[in-house]
Design a protein around this motif. Sequence first.
Motif, mmCIF file in Angstrom:
data_model
loop_
_atom_site.group_PDB
_atom_site.id
_atom_site.type_symbol
_atom_site.label_atom_id
_atom_site.label_comp_id
_atom_site.label_asym_id
_atom_site.label_seq_id
_atom_site.Cartn_x
_atom_site.Cartn_y
_atom_site.Cartn_z
ATOM 1 N N GLU A 1 0.829 -1.193 0.000
ATOM 2 C CA GLU A 1 0.000 0.000 0.000
ATOM 3 C C GLU A 1 0.873 1.256 0.000
ATOM 4 O O GLU A 1 0.509 2.272 -0.605
ATOM 5 C CB GLU A 1 -0.917 0.001 1.223
ATOM 6 N N ALA A 2 2.019 1.173 0.679
ATOM 7 C CA ALA A 2 2.921 2.318 0.709
ATOM 8 C C ALA A 2 3.423 2.659 -0.686
ATOM 9 O O ALA A 2 3.485 3.831 -1.071
ATOM 10 C CB ALA A 2 4.103 2.029 1.642
ATOM 11 N N ALA A 3 3.789 1.636 -1.459
ATOM 12 C CA ALA A 3 4.270 1.869 -2.818
ATOM 13 C C ALA A 3 3.168 2.447 -3.693
ATOM 14 O O ALA A 3 3.406 3.345 -4.517
ATOM 15 C CB ALA A 3 4.803 0.575 -3.419
ATOM 16 N N THR A 4 1.949 1.934 -3.526
ATOM 17 C CA THR A 4 0.809 2.459 -4.289
ATOM 18 C C THR A 4 0.575 3.922 -3.959
ATOM 19 O O THR A 4 0.356 4.753 -4.849
ATOM 20 C CB THR A 4 -0.453 1.637 -4.001
ATOM 21 N N ALA A 5 0.619 4.251 -2.662
ATOM 22 C CA ALA A 5 0.420 5.639 -2.240
ATOM 23 C C ALA A 5 1.534 6.539 -2.759
ATOM 24 O O ALA A 5 1.296 7.671 -3.187
ATOM 25 C CB ALA A 5 0.353 5.713 -0.715
ATOM 26 N N TRP A 6 2.762 6.035 -2.739
ATOM 27 C CA TRP A 6 3.899 6.812 -3.234
ATOM 28 C C TRP A 6 3.708 7.155 -4.701
ATOM 29 O O TRP A 6 3.905 8.293 -5.123
ATOM 30 C CB TRP A 6 5.183 6.024 -3.015
ATOM 31 N N ARG A 7 3.334 6.174 -5.508
ATOM 32 C CA ARG A 7 3.193 6.393 -6.943
ATOM 33 C C ARG A 7 1.994 7.277 -7.274
ATOM 34 O O ARG A 7 1.970 7.916 -8.338
ATOM 35 C CB ARG A 7 3.074 5.064 -7.666
ATOM 36 N N ALA A 8 1.015 7.319 -6.396
ATOM 37 C CA ALA A 8 -0.171 8.133 -6.653
ATOM 38 C C ALA A 8 0.015 9.577 -6.196
ATOM 39 O O ALA A 8 -0.768 10.455 -6.566
ATOM 40 C CB ALA A 8 -1.390 7.529 -5.947
ATOM 41 N N GLY A 9 1.050 9.842 -5.404
ATOM 42 C CA GLY A 9 1.211 11.151 -4.796
ATOM 43 C C GLY A 9 2.123 12.086 -5.560
ATOM 44 O O GLY A 9 2.717 11.744 -6.577
ATOM 45 N N PHE A 10 2.216 13.304 -5.027
ATOM 46 C CA PHE A 10 3.113 14.330 -5.550
ATOM 47 C C PHE A 10 4.277 14.476 -4.585
ATOM 48 O O PHE A 10 4.137 15.029 -3.493
ATOM 49 C CB PHE A 10 2.363 15.659 -5.706
ATOM 50 N N HIS A 11 5.443 13.953 -4.990
ATOM 51 C CA HIS A 11 6.633 13.989 -4.149
ATOM 52 C C HIS A 11 7.781 14.633 -4.933
ATOM 53 O O HIS A 11 8.378 13.996 -5.806
ATOM 54 C CB HIS A 11 7.031 12.577 -3.715
ATOM 55 N N PRO A 12 8.096 15.899 -4.652
ATOM 56 C CA PRO A 12 9.204 16.552 -5.365
ATOM 57 C C PRO A 12 10.520 15.825 -5.154
ATOM 58 O O PRO A 12 10.858 15.449 -4.036
ATOM 59 C CB PRO A 12 9.241 17.947 -4.729
ATOM 60 N N MET A 13 11.249 15.631 -6.234
ATOM 61 C CA MET A 13 12.573 15.023 -6.184
ATOM 62 C C MET A 13 13.594 15.946 -6.848
ATOM 63 O O MET A 13 14.664 15.513 -7.286
ATOM 64 C CB MET A 13 12.560 13.664 -6.884
ATOM 65 N N GLY A 14 13.269 17.210 -6.912
ATOM 66 C CA GLY A 14 14.143 18.229 -7.467
ATOM 67 C C GLY A 14 13.794 19.549 -6.816
ATOM 68 O O GLY A 14 12.793 19.671 -6.100
ATOM 69 N N ASP A 15 14.598 20.558 -7.065
ATOM 70 C CA ASP A 15 14.423 21.844 -6.414
ATOM 71 C C ASP A 15 13.052 22.436 -6.750
ATOM 72 O O ASP A 15 12.623 22.439 -7.907
ATOM 73 C CB ASP A 15 15.528 22.808 -6.856
ATOM 74 N N VAL A 16 12.366 22.950 -5.742
ATOM 75 C CA VAL A 16 11.049 23.567 -5.944
ATOM 76 C C VAL A 16 11.180 25.060 -6.191
ATOM 77 O O VAL A 16 10.175 25.760 -6.291
ATOM 78 C CB VAL A 16 10.118 23.295 -4.747
ATOM 79 N N ILE A 17 12.409 25.567 -6.283
ATOM 80 C CA ILE A 17 12.671 26.978 -6.564
ATOM 81 C C ILE A 17 13.475 27.080 -7.856
ATOM 82 O O ILE A 17 14.448 26.364 -8.051
ATOM 83 C CB ILE A 17 13.450 27.644 -5.411
ATOM 84 N N ARG A 18 13.046 27.979 -8.735
ATOM 85 C CA ARG A 18 13.791 28.259 -9.967
ATOM 86 C C ARG A 18 14.223 29.715 -9.959
ATOM 87 O O ARG A 18 13.412 30.617 -9.762
ATOM 88 C CB ARG A 18 12.948 27.960 -11.206
ATOM 89 N N LEU A 19 15.516 29.934 -10.170
ATOM 90 C CA LEU A 19 16.056 31.287 -10.178
ATOM 91 C C LEU A 19 15.615 32.033 -11.434
ATOM 92 O O LEU A 19 15.158 31.418 -12.400
ATOM 93 C CB LEU A 19 17.581 31.228 -10.118
#
Length: 300
Positions: free
Chosen positions: A57-75
């Motif tokens: 269930e954890a993997a299913t929830a992970w794939r369904a969610g929004f999880h940033p894996m890069g910078d959320v700020i752009r210069l």
Amino acid sequence: MRVRTSPSAGLLAALAMTTAGLGAVSGCGNGEASEDGDAEARAQRARRVAAAWDGSEAATAWRAGFHPMGDVIRLPRGGLRSTADAQAFRDHRFVLEGKLPAASPKEGRVVWAKGGSLNRPLVGAEEAYKTLSRGRAGGQPHLTVTGAELGETSVATSRGPAVVPAWLFHLKGYDSPLKQAAVLPSELPRPPIRRADGVPGYPLDRLVEVSGDGRSVTVVALHGFCDDGPVVDVLETRGSVVLSAFVKSPEYTGNCTKQAKMQQVTVEPDRPVGDRVLLDAHTGRPVPYKPPHGPSPSWR
């Protein structure tokens, strides 16, 4: 699978460690080698982590969610124009001249390049500014914000690149805005396996990046001053990529200072990471992403 290590000036700073913590990381001065038994224990742990996550269930929830894996700020386009401005940004020194929007939608839509979308709560402009400045009251040098408006930016996520709502902060002296993602990430799923107990190795410090094609993963690993450097093993399954960090056997047998240093390690899985969960074998959790400009909201 290939592995590369690359020290950098920012990562080679010494960290104060407790005696017990350093012993677990470096093995300095104890002459212990990474023997077959340790390797098998790490491999068994990685297999247990993969088995617990794959199809969970954890993997299913992970794939369904929004999880940033890069910078959320752009210069601003072209980057910051001076060393002083870059220093102000690193120190979170901003001055607000003008007004920020007082109202905004309650939700914003995350749209993935590969298809799919998700509505997530939206952070207001004032709250986003406080995150950007971390509540600091100016000082020198500083960047001046003259206003903001709601727009869009792109963010690397666990499901690939996505376009998300963002606050566009206008900076004095710049023609283009600084962009900060305005949507809250999904809650991290509860891991289906506990942290390792008595297994050789140690947690990874953080994820630096997954390459655009998913064929290389760069992480930061800890090791001691007296060993031969960090190693990261990779176990791949259909649903996960499990990383196990440890140190090479130390050749040094004398006294060693109670310090450790950080080093980037790049691994190249046999297949692109894709939507597989990138896991830390020691913690049993997704490898935390920590961007250079502050922690991603996913990992608070």
